[in-house]
Design a protein around this motif. Structure first.
Motif, PDB file in Angstrom:
ATOM      1  N   THR A   1      -4.667  15.507   1.471  1.00 33.55           N
ATOM      2  CA  THR A   1      -6.017  15.206   1.024  1.00 33.55           C
ATOM      3  C   THR A   1      -6.458  13.858   1.583  1.00 33.55           C
ATOM      4  O   THR A   1      -5.628  13.012   1.956  1.00 33.55           O
ATOM      5  N   LEU A   2      -7.758  13.640   1.614  1.00 31.97           N
ATOM      6  CA  LEU A   2      -8.263  12.346   2.043  1.00 31.97           C
ATOM      7  C   LEU A   2      -7.855  11.252   1.059  1.00 31.97           C
ATOM      8  O   LEU A   2      -7.648  10.103   1.450  1.00 31.97           O
ATOM      9  N   LYS A   3      -7.716  11.610  -0.211  1.00 28.42           N
ATOM     10  CA  LYS A   3      -7.272  10.638  -1.214  1.00 28.42           C
ATOM     11  C   LYS A   3      -5.868  10.134  -0.879  1.00 28.42           C
ATOM     12  O   LYS A   3      -5.588   8.925  -0.922  1.00 28.42           O
ATOM     13  N   ALA A   4      -4.974  11.060  -0.535  1.00 26.17           N
ATOM     14  CA  ALA A   4      -3.613  10.674  -0.165  1.00 26.17           C
ATOM     15  C   ALA A   4      -3.608   9.848   1.112  1.00 26.17           C
ATOM     16  O   ALA A   4      -2.846   8.881   1.237  1.00 26.17           O
ATOM     17  N   LEU A   5      -4.438  10.218   2.070  1.00 27.20           N
ATOM     18  CA  LEU A   5      -4.524   9.461   3.313  1.00 27.20           C
ATOM     19  C   LEU A   5      -4.977   8.027   3.036  1.00 27.20           C
ATOM     20  O   LEU A   5      -4.390   7.061   3.538  1.00 27.20           O
ATOM     21  N   ARG A   6      -6.013   7.889   2.215  1.00 27.97           N
ATOM     22  CA  ARG A   6      -6.527   6.558   1.876  1.00 27.97           C
ATOM     23  C   ARG A   6      -5.436   5.710   1.221  1.00 27.97           C
ATOM     24  O   ARG A   6      -5.231   4.542   1.575  1.00 27.97           O
ATOM     25  N   GLU A   7      -4.733   6.288   0.256  1.00 23.36           N
ATOM     26  CA  GLU A   7      -3.698   5.548  -0.460  1.00 23.36           C
ATOM     27  C   GLU A   7      -2.536   5.176   0.461  1.00 23.36           C
ATOM     28  O   GLU A   7      -1.993   4.072   0.384  1.00 23.36           O
ATOM     29  N   SER A   8      -2.148   6.096   1.339  1.00 22.53           N
ATOM     30  CA  SER A   8      -1.026   5.823   2.237  1.00 22.53           C
ATOM     31  C   SER A   8      -1.359   4.700   3.212  1.00 22.53           C
ATOM     32  O   SER A   8      -0.493   3.871   3.535  1.00 22.53           O
ATOM     33  N   ILE A   9      -2.593   4.672   3.688  1.00 26.03           N
ATOM     34  CA  ILE A   9      -3.009   3.600   4.598  1.00 26.03           C
ATOM     35  C   ILE A   9      -2.823   2.240   3.932  1.00 26.03           C
ATOM     36  O   ILE A   9      -2.291   1.298   4.532  1.00 26.03           O
ATOM     37  N   HIS A  10      -3.242   2.146   2.685  1.00 24.33           N
ATOM     38  CA  HIS A  10      -3.130   0.879   1.951  1.00 24.33           C
ATOM     39  C   HIS A  10      -1.676   0.484   1.737  1.00 24.33           C
ATOM     40  O   HIS A  10      -1.282  -0.660   2.016  1.00 24.33           O
ATOM     41  N   VAL A  11      -0.857   1.427   1.287  1.00 22.81           N
ATOM     42  CA  VAL A  11       0.541   1.119   0.988  1.00 22.81           C
ATOM     43  C   VAL A  11       1.303   0.721   2.249  1.00 22.81           C
ATOM     44  O   VAL A  11       2.023  -0.292   2.279  1.00 22.81           O
ATOM     45  N   ILE A  12       1.159   1.515   3.312  1.00 23.86           N
ATOM     46  CA  ILE A  12       1.890   1.228   4.549  1.00 23.86           C
ATOM     47  C   ILE A  12       1.453  -0.099   5.143  1.00 23.86           C
ATOM     48  O   ILE A  12       2.283  -0.928   5.541  1.00 23.86           O
ATOM     49  N   ARG A  13       0.144  -0.334   5.186  1.00 26.53           N
ATOM     50  CA  ARG A  13      -0.356  -1.577   5.791  1.00 26.53           C
ATOM     51  C   ARG A  13       0.120  -2.810   5.017  1.00 26.53           C
ATOM     52  O   ARG A  13       0.552  -3.796   5.621  1.00 26.53           O
ATOM     53  N   GLU A  14       0.036  -2.761   3.689  1.00 31.64           N
ATOM     54  CA  GLU A  14       0.408  -3.932   2.902  1.00 31.64           C
ATOM     55  C   GLU A  14       1.905  -4.230   3.033  1.00 31.64           C
ATOM     56  O   GLU A  14       2.307  -5.370   3.287  1.00 31.64           O
ATOM     57  N   LEU A  15       2.740  -3.227   2.856  1.00 35.36           N
ATOM     58  CA  LEU A  15       4.176  -3.449   2.955  1.00 35.36           C
ATOM     59  C   LEU A  15       4.583  -3.895   4.363  1.00 35.36           C
ATOM     60  O   LEU A  15       5.387  -4.827   4.523  1.00 35.36           O
TER      61      LEU A  15
END
Length: 338
Positions: free
Chosen positions: A109-123
């Protein structure tokens, strides 16, 4: 304008490493690979070897997805590579195509994509992030930086890209379609309070230097079939009435199935429906002069990187002509204008 080369990680891995080294030798800025763990070799292992044997070129997937890898593991890989070799990685990410479809899965889903972008980028950028109810941070990572470039076609995915992406990857070399999509992403960024000019824009398409148009088209027709998969999903959701450019939807009327075992390959038998006109519009073919003229159009509409696919029989010669003629002409032109 920056330049990238895009390959599949077919064995032997040494061949992929060799192409990356040659790309850097000729002045390319980025070296991208496909990321489908069943269809091709594991890219992140190969990235480590590429980075060890090069000096400046950046590496990353075009594209990974949130479904086949745990987000924290993905982030750890990037942070580790950056610690080992300096900040020379980039992450292209989308909802998932070949990597999920070969296991009978579906794009996220686009929701999962949005969340994954944030998590991967921050970590991967040595920062703390909230994930599954916990505050996470790599205690060993310091000074790592990672840009997240989003691959998108449909209106909602383009909106998401403008809202959260550091860059936009468009896998289609049609100037009119690219102009519409870049404007759509910029509008979304502006509406979200972001600087629309801060987003980087990568147009990715097959690049083939030659003068035998029939042969070049046959070598690159696979790309229209690959793009057709994404377009078919969009048409199924939005129809053909104005949500996306008509030029992007008309040609898929003759599409009949798709075999992911031939995904991105020259001679793909499931790309016969793609007409010559689409091949010419979606790819960058011809002499060095032809390439320079089309890439100038990309630059004029806001493209900051052109990434050329090399799934054909003329890899080294295409890289050479780009290094000796195409890229210098475009960079000299920009310098002269400045």
């Amino acid at each position: 304008m920056d330049f990238g080369a895009v390959v599949q990680t077919n064995p032997p891995a040494a061949r992929t490493v060799g192409l990356a080294k040659l790309s850097e030798q000729y002045g390319f800025d980025y070296f991208w690979t496909f990321d489908s763990h069943l269809l091709w070799q594991e890219p992140y292992v190969i990235y480590s070897q590429i980075l060890a044997e090069t000096h400046k070129i950046k590496v990353g997937p075009m594209v990974t997805n949130p479904a086949t890898r745990d987000w924290t593991v993905t982030a750890s890989v990037y942070a580790t590579l950056n610690e080992m070799y300096g900040n020379r990685t980039v992450c292209g990410i989308g909802r998932g195509d070949s990597a999920v479809r070969v296991t009978n899965g579906a794009p996220t889903t686009l929701k999962a994509l949005r969340e994954s972008i944030h998590v991967i980028r921050e970590l991967a950028s040595s920062r703390a992030v909230e994930y599954k109810g916990a505050t996470l941070q790599f205690p060993w990572s310091h000074g790592s930086e990672l840009e997240m470039w989003v691959a998108a076609y449909g209106p909602l995915a383009l909106k998401l890209t403008g809202e959260v992406g550091d860059g936009f990857i468009l896998q289609c070399g049609d100037v009119d379609i690219a102009k519409w999509m870049i404007e759509t992403v910029r509008t979304a960024a502006s509406n979200a309070g972001r600087d629309p000019m801060a987003i980087k824009f990568c147009i990715a398409a097959p690049m083939y230097i030659g003068d035998d148009w029939e042969h070049m088209r046959d070598q690159c027709r696979w790309f229209g079939g690959m793009v057709g998969n994404h377009v078919a999903d969009i048409v199924a959701k939005y129809g053909t009435d104005g949500a996306v450019p008509q030029a992007l939807t008309d040609y898929i009327a003759g599409r009949e199935g798709y075999d992911y075992n031939q995904h991105g390959q020259a001679g793909n038998t499931h790309a016969a429906f793609v007409p010559d006109e689409i091949v010419d519009r979606f790819c960058v073919l011809g002499t060095a002069k032809d390439h320079i003229e089309k890439l100038e159009q990309f630059r004029e509409i806001g493209c900051t990187q052109f990434a050329g696919y090399l799934q054909h029989d003329n890899k080294e010669e295409t890289l050479r002509v780009y290094g000796e003629t195409v890229m210098p002409a475009l960079r000299d032109h920009i310098t002269a204008k400045a």
